[in-house]
Design an enzyme around this catalytic site. Sequence first.
Site, short mmCIF file in Angstrom:
data_model
loop_
_atom_site.label_atom_id
_atom_site.label_comp_id
_atom_site.label_asym_id
_atom_site.label_seq_id
_atom_site.Cartn_x
_atom_site.Cartn_y
_atom_site.Cartn_z
N ASP A 1 0.83 -1.20 0.00
CA ASP A 1 0.00 0.00 0.00
C ASP A 1 0.86 1.26 0.00
OD1 ASP A 1 0.88 -0.15 2.62
OD2 ASP A 1 -1.12 -0.18 3.52
N SER A 2 2.18 1.08 0.02
CA SER A 2 3.11 2.19 -0.21
C SER A 2 2.86 2.83 -1.56
CB SER A 2 4.56 1.70 -0.11
OG SER A 2 4.76 0.54 -0.89
N ASP B 1 -0.56 -6.30 0.33
CA ASP B 1 -0.98 -5.61 1.55
C ASP B 1 -2.50 -5.52 1.63
OD1 ASP B 1 1.27 -4.97 3.04
OD2 ASP B 1 1.63 -3.08 2.00
N LYS C 1 -0.49 -9.45 3.53
CA LYS C 1 0.24 -8.89 4.67
C LYS C 1 -0.67 -7.94 5.42
CE LYS C 1 3.61 -5.76 4.20
NZ LYS C 1 3.11 -4.63 5.07
N GLU D 1 -0.87 -5.39 9.16
CA GLU D 1 -0.08 -4.73 10.19
C GLU D 1 -0.68 -4.98 11.56
OE1 GLU D 1 1.19 -0.96 7.28
OE2 GLU D 1 0.25 -0.59 9.22
N GLU E 1 9.84 -3.44 10.69
CA GLU E 1 10.14 -2.14 10.09
C GLU E 1 10.59 -1.12 11.12
OE1 GLU E 1 8.27 1.34 7.19
OE2 GLU E 1 7.14 -0.51 7.53
#
Length: 263
Positions: A44-45, A83, A112, A114, A181
């Site tokens: 999602d970057s 993501d 993925k 978070e 991270e």
Amino acid sequence: MRHTLAHFAKLYRSGERLVMLTCYDASFARLCDQAGVEILLVGDSLGMVVQGHDSTLPVSLEQMEYHVAMVARGAERPLIVADLPFASYQASVEQAFTSAARLMVAGAQAVKLEGGRAMADTVRFLVERGIPVCGHVGLVPQSVHQLGGYRVQGRTEDSARELLEDARAIQQAGAAMLVLEAIPAALAKQVTESLAIPTIGIGAGGNCSGQVLVLYDMLDIYPDRKARFVRNFMSGGSSISDAIRKYVEAVKAGAFPAPEHAF
């Protein structure tokens, strides 16, 4: 033939470092595949480096599906991890499954998400229903406003202990791998040594099981100020393909990240 999670488990047991890069379209996916990148993270970057937002929060699930499908069409061998974007999985385990299933149908082989202990039940729910999960702890960009910015995490004794507990909870829930991270290198080493699944570092020093960078950062084409853990692999290179190949070689050899890239 597409790389599988079993393949990476074998590499992990042998001590070979895993190579991941973010990727958002078919052309770059093909270049990464040819250069030897083993895992492509459709991150999602893209909200920042492709769409021009100042965070990852505006990225929608529909947009993630679109980019996953492009990457899947461009790459034959790398494992594709997608993501789950903000607000597509936090409300309930059922919401997480529906969102993850859509990304898998689009072409991902794993998703993925978070978060630490708070997301353990979600990880378990997905894994028990056939969806492989990569966890993500430390600096979690979807919580940037709660964290007060993009800051290194785990610097205090208490926060380091909590992060280690988060990592263990995600492993116990069934995650196949874990992104670390922006945490101190010593803490990343401790986390890696305490787990039985691969850790993928970004700004977490050289003792993780593998490394990931944002593709646009390592090619020096993202205009914002670079984080200290980023290395410009285009410097001295003859082409994008050459730069990606140098990244793969540096990660495999343990030459990247160097001490100057760590906290």
